[in-house]
Design an enzyme around this catalytic site. Structure first.
Site, mmCIF file in Angstrom:
data_model
loop_
_atom_site.group_PDB
_atom_site.id
_atom_site.type_symbol
_atom_site.label_atom_id
_atom_site.label_comp_id
_atom_site.label_asym_id
_atom_site.label_seq_id
_atom_site.Cartn_x
_atom_site.Cartn_y
_atom_site.Cartn_z
ATOM 1 N N GLY A 46 15.060 81.894 14.926
ATOM 2 C CA GLY A 46 14.962 81.056 16.123
ATOM 3 C C GLY A 46 14.935 81.939 17.354
ATOM 4 N N GLN A 51 15.768 83.985 26.083
ATOM 5 C CA GLN A 51 16.055 85.293 25.475
ATOM 6 C C GLN A 51 14.985 86.331 25.777
ATOM 7 O OE1 GLN A 51 16.959 83.350 21.453
ATOM 8 N NE2 GLN A 51 18.129 85.231 21.375
ATOM 9 N N CYS A 88 22.763 86.338 16.339
ATOM 10 C CA CYS A 88 21.839 86.059 17.434
ATOM 11 C C CYS A 88 21.074 87.335 17.760
ATOM 12 C CB CYS A 88 22.633 85.613 18.665
ATOM 13 S SG CYS A 88 21.605 85.319 20.114
ATOM 14 N N LEU A 89 19.777 87.214 17.974
ATOM 15 C CA LEU A 89 18.962 88.392 18.313
ATOM 16 C C LEU A 89 19.415 89.033 19.620
ATOM 17 C CD1 LEU A 89 15.375 87.105 17.378
ATOM 18 C CD2 LEU A 89 16.841 88.645 16.053
ATOM 19 N N HIS A 130 22.360 76.178 18.259
ATOM 20 C CA HIS A 130 22.392 77.554 18.772
ATOM 21 C C HIS A 130 21.326 77.739 19.860
ATOM 22 C CE1 HIS A 130 22.866 82.036 18.104
ATOM 23 N NE2 HIS A 130 21.709 81.998 18.735
ATOM 24 N N GLU A 131 20.098 77.267 19.582
ATOM 25 C CA GLU A 131 18.999 77.471 20.537
ATOM 26 C C GLU A 131 19.186 76.612 21.790
ATOM 27 O OE1 GLU A 131 17.236 80.014 20.071
ATOM 28 O OE2 GLU A 131 17.860 80.275 17.989
ATOM 29 N N HIS A 134 21.480 78.252 24.072
ATOM 30 C CA HIS A 134 20.806 79.291 24.874
ATOM 31 C C HIS A 134 20.206 78.687 26.141
ATOM 32 C CE1 HIS A 134 20.974 83.064 22.757
ATOM 33 N NE2 HIS A 134 20.481 82.575 21.644
HETATM 34 NI NI NI Z 1 20.563 83.356 19.743
#
Ligand code: NI
Length: 167
Positions: A46, A51, A88-89, A130-131, A134
């Site tokens: 995702g 991000q 998370c990236l 999660h997204e 963000h």
């Molecule tokens: Ni993330």
């Protein structure tokens, strides 16, 4: 075109709130394409626009069933709860246990501007929450308790150091 720079924990943009998207146009398609390349290059499941430093209410995901795009998403139903480890990236090298709803329904627009409603359970429900976090400037490590948060920041710093030494 291509892989975009993923903003990493500590970058203030990750604490901003994304803005509603009012027009689906060529620029947006290009952004989605670039985000897809970026997500695939980092083997994520995702990625939210925020991000990559773009304050738009948009995220993409692929949990193994192909790419999906959610524009202006909102959660319209929440059920149950489940605690699982999450990464998370934007916070590389970190996994934290986070309690989430087990099942959520998301209302959004797809890349064609159609209104869609998707119900996700378990992993997909987690990706949605999660997204969408963000898009509201919330990182997963801020969803966990103090003890895990401290450990997460330590793990992140260690990871960053080991990456640095590879260069
Ligand atoms: Ni993330």
């Amino acid at each position: 075109m291509g892989v975009l720079k993923i903003r990493i924990f500590g970058d203030p943009v990750l604490e901003e709130k994304a803005n509603k998207i009012s027009s689906i146009d060529g620029d947006l398609f290009k952004l989605i394409k670039d985000m897809e390349e970026t997500m695939r290059a980092s083997e994520g499941i995702g990625l939210a626009a925020i991000q990559v430093g773009i304050l738009k209410k948009l995220f993409i995901y692929d949990i193994g069933e192909g790419l999906n795009v959610c524009i202006n998403p909102e959660i319209v139903l929440e059920e149950g709860e489940e605690t699982e480890e999450e990464g998370c990236l934007s916070v590389p090298g970190v996994k934290v246990p986070i309690k989430r709803f087990k099942k959520v329904k998301v209302r959004a627009m797809d890349a064609k501007g159609n209104e869609i409603e998707i119900t996700g359970e378990d992993l997909l429900a987690r990706v949605f929450q999660h997204e969408i976090d963000h898009l509201n400037g919330i990182l997963c490590i801020n969803r966990t308790d103090k003890k895990y948060r401290r450990k997460a920041i330590r793990d992140f710093n260690n990871f960053a150091l080991s990456e640095e030494s590879k260069r």
